[in-house]
Design a protein around this motif. Structure first.
Motif, PDB file in Angstrom:
ATOM      1  N   THR A  22       8.554  11.871 -23.576  1.00  0.00           N
ATOM      2  CA  THR A  22       7.580  10.793 -23.405  1.00  0.00           C
ATOM      3  C   THR A  22       6.538  10.905 -24.513  1.00  0.00           C
ATOM      4  OG1 THR A  22       7.890  10.811 -21.006  1.00  0.00           O
ATOM      5  CG2 THR A  22       5.887   9.762 -21.861  1.00  0.00           C
ATOM      6  N   THR A  37       2.684   3.161 -26.266  1.00  0.00           N
ATOM      7  CA  THR A  37       4.038   3.678 -26.478  1.00  0.00           C
ATOM      8  C   THR A  37       4.610   3.286 -27.838  1.00  0.00           C
ATOM      9  OG1 THR A  37       4.992   1.749 -25.376  1.00  0.00           O
ATOM     10  CG2 THR A  37       4.529   3.699 -24.019  1.00  0.00           C
ATOM     11  N   THR A  62      -1.744   8.728 -15.011  1.00  0.00           N
ATOM     12  CA  THR A  62      -1.024   7.650 -14.325  1.00  0.00           C
ATOM     13  C   THR A  62       0.454   7.975 -14.232  1.00  0.00           C
ATOM     14  OG1 THR A  62      -2.636   6.048 -15.147  1.00  0.00           O
ATOM     15  CG2 THR A  62      -0.519   5.182 -14.379  1.00  0.00           C
ATOM     16  N   LEU A  63       0.996   8.537 -15.314  1.00  0.00           N
ATOM     17  CA  LEU A  63       2.394   8.953 -15.319  1.00  0.00           C
ATOM     18  C   LEU A  63       2.666   9.942 -14.192  1.00  0.00           C
ATOM     19  CD1 LEU A  63       4.996   8.709 -17.237  1.00  0.00           C
ATOM     20  CD2 LEU A  63       4.264  10.915 -18.141  1.00  0.00           C
ATOM     21  N   LYS A  64       1.768  10.890 -14.014  1.00  0.00           N
ATOM     22  CA  LYS A  64       1.928  11.887 -12.958  1.00  0.00           C
ATOM     23  C   LYS A  64       1.781  11.262 -11.573  1.00  0.00           C
ATOM     24  CE  LYS A  64       0.386  15.954 -15.509  1.00  0.00           C
ATOM     25  NZ  LYS A  64      -0.573  17.066 -15.527  1.00  0.00           N
ATOM     26  N   SER A  66       2.435   8.329 -10.664  1.00  0.00           N
ATOM     27  CA  SER A  66       3.606   7.508 -10.332  1.00  0.00           C
ATOM     28  C   SER A  66       4.873   8.349 -10.193  1.00  0.00           C
ATOM     29  CB  SER A  66       3.823   6.446 -11.409  1.00  0.00           C
ATOM     30  OG  SER A  66       4.117   7.067 -12.662  1.00  0.00           O
ATOM     31  N   LYS A  67       4.709   9.674 -10.260  1.00  0.00           N
ATOM     32  CA  LYS A  67       5.817  10.626 -10.131  1.00  0.00           C
ATOM     33  C   LYS A  67       6.882  10.426 -11.204  1.00  0.00           C
ATOM     34  CE  LYS A  67       5.060  11.245  -5.181  1.00  0.00           C
ATOM     35  NZ  LYS A  67       5.666  11.258  -3.814  1.00  0.00           N
ATOM     36  N   ALA A  68       6.427   9.978 -12.370  1.00  0.00           N
ATOM     37  CA  ALA A  68       7.344   9.780 -13.495  1.00  0.00           C
ATOM     38  C   ALA A  68       7.217  10.891 -14.526  1.00  0.00           C
ATOM     39  CB  ALA A  68       7.070   8.425 -14.148  1.00  0.00           C
ATOM     40  N   PHE A  69       6.437  11.929 -14.206  1.00  0.00           N
ATOM     41  CA  PHE A  69       6.250  13.044 -15.131  1.00  0.00           C
ATOM     42  C   PHE A  69       7.427  14.006 -14.987  1.00  0.00           C
ATOM     43  CE2 PHE A  69       3.958  17.258 -15.927  1.00  0.00           C
ATOM     44  CZ  PHE A  69       4.145  17.188 -17.288  1.00  0.00           C
ATOM     45  N   LYS A  70       8.510  13.693 -15.676  1.00  0.00           N
ATOM     46  CA  LYS A  70       9.736  14.463 -15.548  1.00  0.00           C
ATOM     47  C   LYS A  70      10.141  15.135 -16.852  1.00  0.00           C
ATOM     48  CE  LYS A  70      11.416  11.438 -11.867  1.00  0.00           C
ATOM     49  NZ  LYS A  70      11.130  12.424 -10.795  1.00  0.00           N
ATOM     50  N   ASN A  71       9.395  14.852 -17.925  1.00  0.00           N
ATOM     51  CA  ASN A  71       9.774  15.361 -19.236  1.00  0.00           C
ATOM     52  C   ASN A  71       8.538  15.805 -19.998  1.00  0.00           C
ATOM     53  OD1 ASN A  71      12.477  14.188 -18.733  1.00  0.00           O
ATOM     54  ND2 ASN A  71      11.382  12.261 -19.012  1.00  0.00           N
ATOM     55  N   ARG A 100       7.772  21.276 -18.979  1.00  0.00           N
ATOM     56  CA  ARG A 100       7.238  19.950 -19.301  1.00  0.00           C
ATOM     57  C   ARG A 100       5.842  20.108 -19.925  1.00  0.00           C
ATOM     58  NH1 ARG A 100       8.153  17.565 -13.422  1.00  0.00           N
ATOM     59  NH2 ARG A 100       8.775  19.718 -13.016  1.00  0.00           N
TER      60      ARG A 100
END
Length: 696
Positions: A22, A37, A62-64, A66-71, A100
């Motif tokens: 990301t 981005t 915000t990424l975290k 939304s539980k999108a912090f995967k990378n 991560r």
């Protein structure tokens, strides 16, 4: 078909890592309403990079959320200056994870500056003065060190073209001197004739070494008596005032008279300045915010390829943080400290430049002294120079406390006082180059520690320490209004002061490292081994402290440590053993050293030693002019002899197995070479590493 399937698998595996990363982009010309981005704005200017770091921080949160912090996440900063309205504050919410990490970096090849400064526009008033009206004032309202800086001077500094200017002062250069104290700590007459002082005298300030050459401070001015040529201070000096000691006075309109000086008129909200000569164009900058980056309780973060400038206090602070890296950063033009690492675990500062700071370059503490758990902090391959530009003493290039800090391959140069100050246990100081320190201080060490019997396990190994200077008062004649200062004066290379104990000083190269290359000031259980020392002063000075030294303070510090605990008793058995005489430097070892004196009279060693509980052995000594001589006192006897010949010292049978011989050694670029038949092999001298200093 299977080949096509295999190809698709390979293609997906090659594609996935790039897709999984990301990336956010920040550009001074960006827009915080965009997604961040895109590296550059799109054609329609509807999307592109962020403008501020705060917006990037919010995007990661915000990424975290939304539980999108995967990378892994990278914040890419484009070239330019980012003027901050507030420090960038990061905490637990802003952390990465072991797989991560979050990287904040200047883009490859970019020149990125995070600035706590405030640009100001200045106009030429006449042939001498420029004026800078301030539409707003800098944010800082307090000195970075309120214990050593008092008064009513501005809480910010002025730079032109990255050069720090001086508050209007007298004398314009060098120092004035105390003639006579009029009381112990607040009033004194002046040797030199004071200039006519106009303006609010209570806005003035003195920078003063009140009673010695190792402690300076700033104090306001209560009053000036021009008739009696005397100054009264509103606050006490730390040390009693002494005739001949130095000071200067600053921050009055009548003192603005020399290039490179400035003054702030608070009522008119205006700065007046006499710029340095020979500047074709000028950019003026005020320090404003107290901090630039503040990290508290965060983990798995890296900051890379970023410059931090113009804070009034500490540029970067890391508190209670783990697995954080600062790599290829520059910290410069800072009012207070460059970088401070408080507690936490495994913080790494590497490949960076820290310079022109008002106080310390780097302050680092951590670990648990009760359990001797190491902090894991590492200060590696950094160029640290021109620190302590405001407070001149006890503001070293690297200030260490706690347990288990590693300092390796750094270049430290050009400091008013100490290069490395050590407190605590189990620190490693290895393969650093240190030169031109103690430039404004005497009784000062390039590497210094003191007053702690329990500071065990510290290793000073394979460093090059050279050209350690010293500056101090030589004489004073009040009747003639004369104070004479000299340089070099009173510096040390490695200074184990006031009972510092348990150090290993091993394999260092010391050349022209002060009045004493290594001083053991009454300490215990130190190992001075395998060093190469070349000097025209004292190579090693081992003493028992003066008769009036208060050893009870060492005893109190010892009792406050957990030295009787099982973990300490196992680690430091010597510390738990009874002392035969706590006033004697017992348990020290001085072995396998190569010592060359260029002193015309050959005097190069001074030993105050007990007959037992000390080992001095297998050293090689050589005098390039004349014969080597030793001052020594054998404690507990009546033998106190000055300027003894080496033969007379050897007859005492305290030093054993040592030889007098030309070592046939040369030092070039921090590397030792020897002749094929060099006698250093006869004393068990071990070869020194060839990679001392910066790794370029």
């Amino acid at each position: 078909m299977k080949y096509i399937f295999g190809f698709l698998i390979i293609a997906v595996l090659c594609f996935v890592p790039a897709a999984m990363a990301t990336d956010y982009y920040v550009n001074p010309k960006g827009n915080d309403s965009w997604s961040g981005t895109l590296k550059k704005p799109n054609v329609k200017l509807t999307d592109g990079p962020f403008k501020t770091l705060e917006r990037a921080k919010l995007a990661i949160r915000t990424l975290k959320k939304s539980k999108a912090f995967k990378n892994k996440v990278t914040v890419n900063l484009a070239s330019g200056v980012y003027y901050l309205n507030q420090p960038l504050n990061l905490n637990l919410i802003d952390s990465g994870l072991p797989d991560r990490e979050i990287l904040w970096q200047g883009e490859p090849g970019a020149q990125v500056t995070l600035s706590a400064g405030m640009p100001v526009t200045c106009k030429k008033r006449d042939a001498t003065f420029w004026d800078c009206p301030l539409l707003k004032l800098p944010a800082s309202t307090a000195y970075f060190d309120t214990s050593r800086i008092k008064g009513n001077t501005p809480k910010f500094e002025l730079f032109v073209n990255d050069q720090k200017l001086e508050l209007a002062r007298w004398p314009d250069k060098d120092w004035a001197h105390i003639k006579s104290p009029l009381d112990q700590k607040t009033q004194f007459s002046v040797m030199e004739t004071l200039p006519t002082l106009t303006g609010d005298i209570k806005a003035a300030q003195v920078h003063i070494f009140a009673g010695n050459d190792w402690y300076d401070q700033y104090i306001g001015v209560d009053s000036v008596n021009q008739l009696s040529n005397a100054i009264k201070l509103p606050d006490l000096t730390t040390y009693p005032l002494i005739s001949g000691r130095r000071f200067y006075i600053q921050n009055l309109p009548s003192l603005l008279n020399a290039p490179g000086e400035w003054l702030f008129d608070a009522a008119a909200k205006k700065i007046s300045v006499i710029p340095p000569a020979d500047m074709a164009s000028m950019e003026f900058m005020l320090t404003s915010l107290p901090n630039i980056l503040f990290i508290d309780g965060a983990s798995y973060l890296t900051f890379k390829n970023i410059s931090f400038k113009y804070s009034t206090g500490t540029a970067i602070t890391l508190k209670n943080s783990k697995n954080v890296a600062l790599d290829r950063v520059e910290v410069s033009n800072i009012g207070g400290k460059g970088i401070e690492i408080q507690k936490g675990q495994n913080v790494i500062l590497s490949n960076s430049s820290i310079h022109h700071t008002g106080a310390q370059g780097v302050v680092v503490s951590g670990g648990d002294r009760n359990t001797l758990q190491a902090s894991g902090h590492v200060i590696h391959n950094n160029h640290i120079h021109h620190m302590s530009t405001t407070i001149l003493t006890y503001t070293p290039g690297i200030d260490i406390n706690g347990v288990g800090v590693t300092v390796t391959h750094n270049l430290l140069e050009y400091g008013a006082g100490t290069a490395i100050l050590i407190k605590g246990n189990e620190h490693l100081i290895e393969k650093n180059e240190i030169h031109h320190f103690c430039m404004q201080a005497s009784d000062c060490g390039a590497i210094y520690s003191g007053r702690d019997w329990a500071a065990r396990g510290n290793v000073i190994r394979y460093n090059s320490i050279h050209d350690i200077i010293g500056y101090g008062m030589k004489s004073v004649d009040v009747a003639k209004n004369q104070a004479v200062y000299q340089s070099p004066d009173g510096a040390r290379g490695v200074y184990l002061d006031d009972g510092a104990s348990g150090f290993e000083v091993n394999g260092n190269i010391l050349e022209n490292a002060g009045l004493m290359s290594i001083q053991v000031g009454g300490g215990r259980d130190n190992k001075i081994v395998n060093n190469y020392i070349k000097t025209n002063e004292y190579a090693i000075w081992l003493d028992a402290r003066s008769a009036d030294y208060d050893w009870n303070q060492n005893q109190k510090i010892l009792e406050a440590s957990p030295y009787k605990s099982p973990v300490w008793a196992q680690k430091y058995p010597d510390l738990a053993s009874p002392m035969h005489n706590k006033k004697w430097p017992e348990g020290n070892r001085i072995e396998h050293n190569v010592i060359v004196t260029t002193n015309p009279v050959g005097l190069f060693l001074r030993y105050h030693v007990p007959v037992d509980s000390i080992i001095i052995a297998n050293n090689l000594v050589w005098s390039t002019i004349g014969k080597p001589r030793v001052n020594f006192e054998i404690l507990g006897s009546n033998k106190n002899i000055v300027g003894n010949s080496w033969v007379q010292w050897a007859e005492q049978k305290i030093e054993r197995g040592s030889i007098v011989a030309d070592p046939c050694v040369s030092i070039n670029d921090k590397k030792m070479t020897t002749c094929p038949d060099s006698p250093i092999k006869d004393i068990g001298f071990k070869p020194l590493p060839i990679d001392i200093g910066l790794i370029r």
